[in-house]
Scaffold this motif. Structure first.
Motif, mmCIF file in Angstrom:
data_model
loop_
_atom_site.group_PDB
_atom_site.id
_atom_site.type_symbol
_atom_site.label_atom_id
_atom_site.label_comp_id
_atom_site.label_asym_id
_atom_site.label_seq_id
_atom_site.Cartn_x
_atom_site.Cartn_y
_atom_site.Cartn_z
ATOM 1 N N GLY A 28 0.803 -1.218 0.000
ATOM 2 C CA GLY A 28 0.000 0.000 0.000
ATOM 3 C C GLY A 28 0.833 1.264 0.000
ATOM 4 O O GLY A 28 0.495 2.250 -0.656
ATOM 5 N N THR A 29 1.949 1.231 0.726
ATOM 6 C CA THR A 29 2.834 2.394 0.736
ATOM 7 C C THR A 29 3.481 2.604 -0.617
ATOM 8 O O THR A 29 3.529 3.736 -1.130
ATOM 9 C CB THR A 29 3.923 2.210 1.815
ATOM 10 N N VAL A 30 3.955 1.538 -1.233
ATOM 11 C CA VAL A 30 4.554 1.653 -2.568
ATOM 12 C C VAL A 30 3.504 2.101 -3.579
ATOM 13 O O VAL A 30 3.774 2.948 -4.440
ATOM 14 C CB VAL A 30 5.195 0.306 -2.986
ATOM 15 N N GLY A 31 2.302 1.552 -3.453
ATOM 16 C CA GLY A 31 1.224 1.939 -4.369
ATOM 17 C C GLY A 31 0.813 3.393 -4.211
ATOM 18 O O GLY A 31 0.488 4.061 -5.190
ATOM 19 N N ALA A 32 0.831 3.898 -2.991
ATOM 20 C CA ALA A 32 0.455 5.297 -2.772
ATOM 21 C C ALA A 32 1.518 6.248 -3.284
ATOM 22 O O ALA A 32 1.208 7.372 -3.684
ATOM 23 C CB ALA A 32 0.203 5.548 -1.292
ATOM 24 N N VAL A 33 2.770 5.817 -3.296
ATOM 25 C CA VAL A 33 3.854 6.699 -3.728
ATOM 26 C C VAL A 33 4.023 6.674 -5.242
ATOM 27 O O VAL A 33 4.080 7.721 -5.884
ATOM 28 C CB VAL A 33 5.180 6.303 -3.034
ATOM 29 N N ILE A 34 4.089 5.478 -5.836
ATOM 30 C CA ILE A 34 4.374 5.402 -7.272
ATOM 31 C C ILE A 34 3.284 4.698 -8.054
ATOM 32 O O ILE A 34 3.459 4.437 -9.234
ATOM 33 C CB ILE A 34 5.723 4.689 -7.528
ATOM 34 N N GLY A 35 2.172 4.395 -7.436
ATOM 35 C CA GLY A 35 1.120 3.638 -8.093
ATOM 36 C C GLY A 35 0.259 4.491 -9.011
ATOM 37 O O GLY A 35 0.566 5.650 -9.291
ATOM 38 N N PRO A 36 -0.823 3.894 -9.508
ATOM 39 C CA PRO A 36 -1.707 4.622 -10.417
ATOM 40 C C PRO A 36 -2.486 5.723 -9.693
ATOM 41 O O PRO A 36 -2.704 5.657 -8.485
ATOM 42 C CB PRO A 36 -2.660 3.532 -10.925
ATOM 43 N N LEU A 37 -2.876 6.710 -10.439
ATOM 44 C CA LEU A 37 -3.717 7.817 -9.948
ATOM 45 C C LEU A 37 -3.041 8.610 -8.840
ATOM 46 O O LEU A 37 -3.680 9.074 -7.904
ATOM 47 C CB LEU A 37 -5.072 7.302 -9.462
ATOM 48 N N THR A 38 -1.718 8.783 -8.925
ATOM 49 C CA THR A 38 -1.025 9.563 -7.904
ATOM 50 C C THR A 38 -0.979 11.045 -8.231
ATOM 51 O O THR A 38 -0.489 11.835 -7.433
ATOM 52 C CB THR A 38 0.411 9.054 -7.713
ATOM 53 N N LYS A 39 -1.482 11.452 -9.394
ATOM 54 C CA LYS A 39 -1.480 12.871 -9.753
ATOM 55 C C LYS A 39 -2.567 13.637 -9.002
ATOM 56 O O LYS A 39 -2.388 14.776 -8.622
ATOM 57 C CB LYS A 39 -1.682 13.036 -11.259
ATOM 58 N N ASP A 40 -3.707 12.992 -8.806
ATOM 59 C CA ASP A 40 -4.814 13.628 -8.104
ATOM 60 C C ASP A 40 -4.606 13.477 -6.594
ATOM 61 O O ASP A 40 -4.469 12.354 -6.100
ATOM 62 C CB ASP A 40 -6.129 12.973 -8.520
ATOM 63 N N PRO A 41 -4.558 14.581 -5.832
ATOM 64 C CA PRO A 41 -4.273 14.458 -4.397
ATOM 65 C C PRO A 41 -5.357 13.710 -3.621
ATOM 66 O O PRO A 41 -5.054 13.015 -2.648
ATOM 67 C CB PRO A 41 -4.152 15.907 -3.916
ATOM 68 N N PHE A 42 -6.612 13.822 -4.037
ATOM 69 C CA PHE A 42 -7.677 13.120 -3.316
ATOM 70 C C PHE A 42 -7.572 11.615 -3.535
ATOM 71 O O PHE A 42 -7.735 10.831 -2.600
ATOM 72 C CB PHE A 42 -9.040 13.640 -3.759
#
Length: 84
Positions: free
Chosen positions: A18-32
């Motif tokens: 989850g941490t890796v996904g939140a940092v470099i995963g999909p949809l990381t451009k949108d802050p929400f």
């Protein structure tokens, strides 16, 4: 493998992935959407607390996490309004 050990390993897995996904995963451009991706490692931390039978830590984490969610969502919305 008993249930407690399985819960602990699932918690560690969710925390790391989850941490890796939140940092470099999909949809990381949108802050929400990035904020929503952070909920996966939070569930992992809850499972780790549950596996170690840390009830007070689990209840404190859940309470603080609920309050922080409200504050951060409000801050993200306010930031989006100011950028427009």
């Amino acid at each position: 493998m008993d249930l407690i050990t399985l819960t602990l390993y699932v918690g560690y897995f969710l925390l790391i992935i989850g941490t890796v996904g939140a940092v470099i995963g999909p949809l990381t451009k949108d802050p929400f959407k990035r904020f929503l991706n952070i909920e996966v490692p939070a569930i992992g931390v809850c499972l780790i607390f549950l596996a170690y039978n840390q009830t007070l830590a689990l209840m404190t984490f859940l309470g603080v996490n609920a309050i922080l969610t409200l504050v951060l969502v409000r801050a993200i919305i306010k930031n989006e309004e100011l950028e427009e």
